[in-house]
Design a protein around this motif. Structure first.
Motif, PDB file in Angstrom:
ATOM      1  N   PRO A  53      34.762  -8.619  23.335  1.00 29.03           N
ATOM      2  CA  PRO A  53      34.315  -9.411  24.490  1.00 29.03           C
ATOM      3  C   PRO A  53      33.182 -10.376  24.157  1.00 29.03           C
ATOM      4  O   PRO A  53      32.963 -11.342  24.887  1.00 29.03           O
ATOM      5  CB  PRO A  53      33.857  -8.349  25.499  1.00 29.03           C
ATOM      6  N   VAL A  54      32.456 -10.141  23.056  1.00 23.96           N
ATOM      7  CA  VAL A  54      31.355 -11.045  22.703  1.00 23.96           C
ATOM      8  C   VAL A  54      31.861 -12.333  22.054  1.00 23.96           C
ATOM      9  O   VAL A  54      31.097 -13.290  21.894  1.00 23.96           O
ATOM     10  CB  VAL A  54      30.364 -10.356  21.745  1.00 23.96           C
ATOM     11  N   VAL A  55      33.137 -12.360  21.683  1.00 22.77           N
ATOM     12  CA  VAL A  55      33.722 -13.544  21.063  1.00 22.77           C
ATOM     13  C   VAL A  55      34.277 -14.450  22.152  1.00 22.77           C
ATOM     14  O   VAL A  55      35.036 -14.009  23.016  1.00 22.77           O
ATOM     15  CB  VAL A  55      34.843 -13.154  20.067  1.00 22.77           C
ATOM     16  N   HIS A  56      33.929 -15.724  22.103  1.00 19.11           N
ATOM     17  CA  HIS A  56      34.378 -16.704  23.084  1.00 19.11           C
ATOM     18  C   HIS A  56      35.268 -17.732  22.369  1.00 19.11           C
ATOM     19  O   HIS A  56      34.763 -18.726  21.834  1.00 19.11           O
ATOM     20  CB  HIS A  56      33.184 -17.395  23.745  1.00 19.11           C
ATOM     21  N   ASP A  78      32.536 -14.469  32.288  1.00 25.34           N
ATOM     22  CA  ASP A  78      33.318 -13.240  32.216  1.00 25.34           C
ATOM     23  C   ASP A  78      34.305 -13.178  33.376  1.00 25.34           C
ATOM     24  O   ASP A  78      34.127 -13.854  34.403  1.00 25.34           O
ATOM     25  CB  ASP A  78      32.398 -12.019  32.257  1.00 25.34           C
ATOM     26  N   PHE A  79      35.312 -12.351  33.224  1.00 24.93           N
ATOM     27  CA  PHE A  79      36.346 -12.243  34.251  1.00 24.93           C
ATOM     28  C   PHE A  79      35.744 -11.886  35.607  1.00 24.93           C
ATOM     29  O   PHE A  79      36.165 -12.404  36.641  1.00 24.93           O
ATOM     30  CB  PHE A  79      37.374 -11.184  33.840  1.00 24.93           C
ATOM     31  N   GLU A  80      34.734 -11.002  35.603  1.00 22.99           N
ATOM     32  CA  GLU A  80      34.125 -10.557  36.856  1.00 22.99           C
ATOM     33  C   GLU A  80      33.405 -11.693  37.579  1.00 22.99           C
ATOM     34  O   GLU A  80      33.122 -11.574  38.775  1.00 22.99           O
ATOM     35  CB  GLU A  80      33.143  -9.411  36.586  1.00 22.99           C
ATOM     36  N   ALA A  81      33.079 -12.755  36.853  1.00 19.55           N
ATOM     37  CA  ALA A  81      32.367 -13.884  37.462  1.00 19.55           C
ATOM     38  C   ALA A  81      33.312 -15.000  37.894  1.00 19.55           C
ATOM     39  O   ALA A  81      32.870 -16.118  38.154  1.00 19.55           O
ATOM     40  CB  ALA A  81      31.326 -14.431  36.482  1.00 19.55           C
ATOM     41  N   MET A 167      43.640 -12.839  30.667  1.00 21.87           N
ATOM     42  CA  MET A 167      43.390 -13.786  31.751  1.00 21.87           C
ATOM     43  C   MET A 167      42.021 -14.438  31.599  1.00 21.87           C
ATOM     44  O   MET A 167      41.861 -15.642  31.857  1.00 21.87           O
ATOM     45  CB  MET A 167      43.503 -13.076  33.097  1.00 21.87           C
ATOM     46  N   GLU A 168      41.032 -13.670  31.175  1.00 18.38           N
ATOM     47  CA  GLU A 168      39.688 -14.206  30.973  1.00 18.38           C
ATOM     48  C   GLU A 168      39.705 -15.326  29.932  1.00 18.38           C
ATOM     49  O   GLU A 168      39.111 -16.389  30.137  1.00 18.38           O
ATOM     50  CB  GLU A 168      38.756 -13.084  30.510  1.00 18.38           C
ATOM     51  N   ILE A 169      40.399 -15.098  28.817  1.00 17.62           N
ATOM     52  CA  ILE A 169      40.481 -16.122  27.773  1.00 17.62           C
ATOM     53  C   ILE A 169      41.211 -17.349  28.298  1.00 17.62           C
ATOM     54  O   ILE A 169      40.763 -18.487  28.106  1.00 17.62           O
ATOM     55  CB  ILE A 169      41.171 -15.554  26.518  1.00 17.62           C
ATOM     56  N   TYR A 170      42.340 -17.124  28.965  1.00 16.09           N
ATOM     57  CA  TYR A 170      43.124 -18.257  29.475  1.00 16.09           C
ATOM     58  C   TYR A 170      42.299 -19.133  30.406  1.00 16.09           C
ATOM     59  O   TYR A 170      42.281 -20.368  30.274  1.00 16.09           O
ATOM     60  CB  TYR A 170      44.365 -17.743  30.202  1.00 16.09           C
TER      61      TYR A 170
END
Length: 248
Positions: A53-56, A78-81, A167-170
């Motif tokens: 998760p630390v990799v963007h 992040d996905f939660e945001a 989904m977060e990455i997309y």
């Protein structure tokens, strides 16, 4: 005719030139094959790295913008945001079966192949995993070569990454205008708000813009785009059963 020692040496040198040339060609081909194999394998290694998760991750289009000295705007969130309104709208617009397939919607894919074999115009069958790996590792444009590379990458990404991470990455690499990447930059650029505060209407307009964010501008929708956004918004309101893999 007598062959002197000098002439024999010249004959040997001439005979060795083709052999050296062939060795050089074989060496170049070997290096090219090694480089090609590395390029094919590298995305699969990066898929594992991107699990962290630390990799963007950044997309090939972002790299292209940097190479052309244009720069880009992307603020990772992040996905939660990210507003559930946006997630629902994008899922129902881009990939309604996202929670149920393994990276590829084989039913849709069979329909596309059948249409192509019948000589009919083909419709899109790209899932969110397919679009994600294309954006990360491949190039735009339709070709069987790209599609052949895209399918196993999409299945691998769907297998390795949890659905939320995918989904977060997309949503953090999708393009929403020239140099505008990711939902946070898109929300601020188009609606002067943050990704977690997007309304249903704003989310539907952003989802409607995804297929072509250069002609479909979320903050300046035409009549046709408004109709598309209205359909997406209706579908998003009843998407509860389709998004369980993200919010359960």
């Amino acid at each position: 005719m007598d062959i002197t020692p000098d002439s024999r040496g010249e004959t040997d040198m001439l005979a060795s030139h083709p052999a050296r040339a062939q060795r050089s060609v074989r060496m170049v081909l070997r290096r090219l094959l090694i480089a090609l194999a590395a390029l094919i394998v590298l995305p699969y290694i990066l898929i594992v790295v991107y699990l962290l998760p630390v990799v963007h991750p950044v997309s090939t289009l972002m790299f292209a913008d940097l190479a052309m000295l244009r720069g880009y705007d992307r603020q990772w969130v992040d996905f939660e945001a990210i507003s559930p309104n946006l997630v629902q709208a994008v899922m129902m617009s881009e990939d309604g079966q996202y929670c149920f397939h393994d990276g590829v919607d084989w039913g849709q894919m069979r329909g596309v192949v059948e249409d192509a074999l019948d000589g009919e115009a083909t419709r899109g069958a790209s899932t969110i995993p397919m679009q994600t790996v294309k954006n990360l590792f491949l190039w735009n444009g339709r070709s069987f070569v790209r599609k052949g590379l895209e399918l196993p990458l999409a299945m691998t990404a769907d297998f390795v990454w949890p659905k939320r991470r995918l989904m977060e990455i997309y949503l953090n690499i999708a393009e929403w205008g020239p140099g505008i990447y990711g939902i946070e930059a898109a929300a601020q650029h188009h609606f002067k708000t943050s990704a977690d505060k997007l309304t249903r209407r704003q989310s539907a307009l952003l989802a409607a813009a995804l297929p072509n964010p250069f002609t479909r501008i979320a903050s300046k929708p035409g009549r046709g785009m408004k109709r598309i956004a209205a359909v997406i918004e209706r579908r998003a309101r009843s998407s509860g059963e389709y998004i369980k893999c993200l919010y359960d």
